[in-house]
Enzyme design. Structure first.
Site, PDB file in Angstrom:
ATOM      1  N   TYR A 184       0.833  -1.203   0.000  1.00  0.00           N
ATOM      2  CA  TYR A 184       0.000   0.000   0.000  1.00  0.00           C
ATOM      3  C   TYR A 184       0.874   1.261   0.000  1.00  0.00           C
ATOM      4  CZ  TYR A 184      -3.097   3.657   1.777  1.00  0.00           C
ATOM      5  OH  TYR A 184      -3.778   4.831   1.952  1.00  0.00           O
ATOM      6  N   LYS A 230       1.398   4.316  -2.862  1.00  0.00           N
ATOM      7  CA  LYS A 230       1.198   5.730  -2.585  1.00  0.00           C
ATOM      8  C   LYS A 230       2.476   6.532  -2.854  1.00  0.00           C
ATOM      9  CE  LYS A 230      -3.145   5.894  -1.219  1.00  0.00           C
ATOM     10  NZ  LYS A 230      -4.174   6.606  -2.009  1.00  0.00           N
ATOM     11  N   THR A 261       3.806  17.305  -2.472  1.00  0.00           N
ATOM     12  CA  THR A 261       3.104  16.402  -1.575  1.00  0.00           C
ATOM     13  C   THR A 261       2.878  17.150  -0.273  1.00  0.00           C
ATOM     14  OG1 THR A 261       4.054  14.390  -2.541  1.00  0.00           O
ATOM     15  CG2 THR A 261       3.208  14.226  -0.304  1.00  0.00           C
TER      16      THR A 261
END
Length: 244
Positions: free
Chosen positions: A148, A152, A233
């Site tokens: 995961y 990302k 980000t």
């Protein structure tokens, strides 16, 4: 002029909160989800448009794009989540561990990276000067993230190149990296009190995040005041992870 906003994965959690925030500003909002019943229920509750679409499926994403008008102001890629893997599969009681591992990674990459790539590619021509692309990332990209987290992290890397591509047209592209967010289905009922306390303790402000924290950040990044913020980000985690 009324803004047109598309939020993938908008039926629950962060996506739903983002859709509600833009709808509260009188935007015309479209939400997507994979299941007709949840899409219809969320669209009715939020008073927005609901479209059924699995964002990992090119055919469904292409159909989604054709159902939108010629203009789009904001795209929020909120679809994603933990890998969905059947450890046995039909007719098998002892799956090969490598097959299971491959399925887990493929599911993570499809849900958290490919979904955003496909949706963005299908609608980005509709975005013009002043438009915004936002993708929901995760603190898992920085640490202990497994498949995961890796998906990302790849989302953030893709965002940097996307920003350079769309920037000359006056479109911004950013990732909102969420920390621990309470009140979503992400943990699928497996969040323990001990784990909750540990995650809160990691923050500087000693509280879990909420879907509204992410929604307000998304709303700002799509505002006129954020036009020079792109390729970034943005970490929203209460200080659980810092860049210094």
């Amino acid at each position: 002029m009324t803004r047109i906003v598309l939020v993938t994965g908008g039926t629950s959690g962060i996506g739903r909160a983002v859709a509600a925030r833009f709808a509260a500003d009188d935007a015309e909002v479209f939400i997507t989800g994979r299941h007709t019943n949840t899409v219809e229920a969320a669209a009715k509750a939020l008073e927005v448009h609901g479209l059924v679409c699995d964002a990992t499926r090119p055919d469904q994403v292409s159909s989604l794009s054709s159902q939108l008008g010629e203009r789009l102001d904001v795209l929020v890629n909120a679809a994603g989540g933990l890998a969905e893997v059947d450890p046995t599969g039909p007719g098998s009681t002892a799956p090969d561990p490598l097959d299971t591992l491959a399925a887990e990674w493929q599911s993570s990459l499809a849900q958290n990276l490919l979904s955003a790539v496909l949706t963005t590619a299908s609608v980005q021509a509709k975005l013009d000067r002043g438009g915004s692309i936002l993708s929901i990332g995760s603190i898992g990209a920085e640490r202990r993230g497994g498949a995961y987290g890796a998906s990302k992290a790849a989302l953030a890397a893709w965002n940097a190149s996307l920003s350079a591509q769309v920037g000359p047209r006056g479109v911004t592209s950013n990732v909102i990296s969420a920390g621990y967010i309470e009140g979503t289905n992400f943990f699928r009922g497996k969040m323990t009190d001990e784990r909750h306390r540990a995650l809160v303790q990691e923050t500087h402000d000693k509280r879990p995040g909420t879907p509204d924290d992410i929604a307000e950040t998304a709303y700002f990044l799509a505002s006129p005041g954020a036009r020079h913020i792109t390729g970034q980000t943005i970490h929203v985690n209460g200080g659980a992870f810092t860049t210094r």
